[in-house]
Design an enzyme around this catalytic site. Structure first.
Site, short mmCIF file in Angstrom:
data_model
loop_
_atom_site.label_atom_id
_atom_site.label_comp_id
_atom_site.label_asym_id
_atom_site.label_seq_id
_atom_site.Cartn_x
_atom_site.Cartn_y
_atom_site.Cartn_z
CG ASP A 129 40.65 45.42 39.88
OD1 ASP A 129 40.21 45.60 41.03
OD2 ASP A 129 39.97 44.99 38.94
NE ARG A 169 42.60 42.70 41.74
CZ ARG A 169 42.95 42.41 40.49
NH1 ARG A 169 42.15 41.76 39.71
NH2 ARG A 169 44.11 42.83 40.00
CB SER A 171 45.25 40.37 41.54
OG SER A 171 45.29 39.18 40.81
CG HIS A 327 19.08 14.88 18.73
ND1 HIS A 327 19.90 15.61 19.55
CD2 HIS A 327 19.64 13.67 18.61
CE1 HIS A 327 20.92 14.85 19.92
NE2 HIS A 327 20.80 13.67 19.36
#
Ligand SMILES: CC(=O)SCCNC(=O)CCNC(=O)[C@H](O)C(C)(C)COP(=O)(O)OP(=O)(O)OC[C@H]1O[C@@H](n2cnc3c(N)ncnc32)[C@H](O)[C@@H]1OP(=O)(O)O
Ligand SMILES: O=C(O)CCC(=O)C(=O)O
Ligand SMILES: [Zn+2]
Length: 432
Positions: A129, A169, A171, A327
């Site tokens: 990455d 990747r 980024s 509840h």
């Protein structure tokens, strides 16, 4: 008659059936958005990268291996590790985790720099990455490079990583404070180079779900590769942003256990799981071993010396505790009335607390039955009033309430009206 709501298209008839018909989930509202990846996405689990940037984090090799194995068993698709350029031990740890033979793909995270890339590809990772800041803040105050430099360097690094036959990747750090034209053009460049994914990063946690939806949807029309998203939680939107990204067509979401990371961290794994389970329960149950979530969180909480928050998604100690009488009654009839997550799907248990002044007779009756006692509804209502009276004075424990119920039951069974009267009148019947 026309409604005054936001949707002026909706016309009401007297019994509201026309509004109901128009608002019903139908083929259009459920399936119109073919780009949505809400039920087809992967998790890039970054506890061992972003999580290591958490203030308290120090993971030795054994702890990293333990966490990586647990994440793998849980079922995350990717595990992201700290850059091997960070330190010699980081590099060795990266190599060690790559050798474990896990099902999850192992990634490492590097600067957009050839020195880092050369070290990374030698570790045995399945993918790299690559990140570089594109906002004016980062271009001026971090790396000092312009967009031309970034495009050229990205090309060099991506081609190099690709030449090794592993995933890559690219980024853009601080995407939401970057110029949109700069962003789309760098993404288009790297997409043409054949990256597996591009990444959008809300590095400072400034984005809101609408902005995320718009950026991801725009990007979806520009690149053909997968889209990964990374959301910081500075302003509390990290989970909602992840969901909006998936709705817009993002394919991969970064998480860390308990959300640990730089500052107050990123999208927490458990919180994302809760959100996505709510969107498509069967999909999430088929992909991940949900019963492991609590152990995973305890493992990491111990390792970084923090408590799991009391209100944590799914595993917080009161996540399935019901208190108020209204509840409690409905929960006992049908848990879905007040629960969107089924505790048993996560190895958790539901708890109805009756030891307080907000309780009601229906919940107390349930406890009476659990204790194997037999009281009429009127008797349960009487003893419920007593519980309220006592808990107006001080907090009660379960043991106090159980003793009161047992004593009351014994007094009733014995037929001794005086004993019953005394028990109901004496406030000190419950020890402080
Ligand atoms: C938003 C994020 O969380 S990104 C991921 C953050 N992760 C890390 O920082 C990993 C841990 N970091 C480290 O161990 C160190 O910072 C290292 C090894 C990466 C670099 O250490 P150093 O060489 O001592 O540099 P330092 O950390 O002081 O500064 C960062 C350097 O990287 C450069 N840089 C910063 N971001 C990037 C980037 N994305 N791509 C390329 N270069 C970058 C800076 O310009 C600076 O360069 P300089 O040495 O010419 O000043
Ligand atoms: O690589 C990325 O996409 C995210 C990097 C990061 O941690 C961030 O920008 O906050
Ligand atoms: Zn981050």
């Amino acid at each position: 008659m026309q409604t005054t709501g936001t949707n002026a298209e909706i016309r009401a008839n007297a019994d509201g059936s026309e509004i109901r018909r128009q608002l019903q989930p139908n083929v259009y509202t459920r399936y119109y958005d073919l780009l949505s990846r809400v039920n087809n996405f992967s998790i890039i689990e970054s506890t061992l990268r972003e999580g290591e940037q958490f203030a308290n984090a120090f993971f030795d090799t054994n702890k990293k291996i333990e966490i990586a194995k647990a994440l793998d068993e849980f079922g995350v698709e990717y595990i992201e590790l700290t850059s091997p350029a960070a330190s010699e031990q980081s590099r060795l740890d990266c190599q060690a985790i790559c050798k474990l033979g896990l099902k999850a793909k192992i990634l490492t995270h590097i600067r957009c720099h050839m020195d880092d890339a050369k070290i990374a590809v030698e570790t045995g990772v399945d993918g790299v990455d690559v990140v570089i800041g594109t906002s004016s803040y980062l271009r001026e105050f971090s790396h000092g490079k312009d967009m031309d430099y970034i495009a050229n360097k990205a090309t060099e690094v991506i081609n190099f990583v690709k030449s090794k036959g592993i995933e890559v990747r690219f980024s853009s750090e601080d995407s939401f404070r970057s110029d949109l034209v700069d962003l789309l053009s760098i993404y288009r460049t790297v997409d043409k180079l054949g990256v597996n994914r591009v990444g959008i990063a809300d590095t400072v946690g400034c984005a809101n779900p609408r902005q995320v939806y718009e950026l991801v949807r725009t990007l979806r029309g520009v690149v053909s590769c997968d889209i990964e998203c990374h959301f910081h939680n500075d302003t509390g939107c990290a989970i909602a942003n992840a969901y909006a990204a998936l709705e817009a067509g993002a394919t991969h979401i970064d998480t860390s256990i308990l959300g640990i990371g730089e500052r107050n961290g990123i999208t927490p794994l458990g919180g994302l799981i809760a959100r996505m389970y709510t969107a498509d329960k069967d999909y999430i149950k088929s992909k991940y071993k949900l019963h492991m979530l609590r152990d995973l969180e305890n493992l990491v909480a111990d390792a970084v010396d923090v408590q799991v928050p009391f209100n944590n998604y799914i595993t917080g100690y009161c996540a399935f505790t019901h208190k108020a009488g209204i509840h409690a009654k409905a929960i006992l009839n049908n848990p879905s009335t007040y629960e969107i997550l089924k505790p048993e799907d996560f190895g958790m248990t539901r708890y109805v607390n009756i030891c307080h002044r907000l309780t009601g007779w229906n919940a107390v009756k349930n406890r009476v039955e659990q204790l194997g006692l037999s009281l009429t509804d009127d008797q349960v209502k009487t003893i419920t009033a007593k519980i309220k009276e006592l808990s107006d004075i001080r907090p009660l424990k379960m043991e106090d309430v159980d003793n009161l119920l047992r004593d009351y039951h014994s007094a009733i069974i014995s037929g001794d009206e005086l004993q019953v009267k005394n028990l109901l009148s004496v406030v000190s019947a419950v020890p402080s």
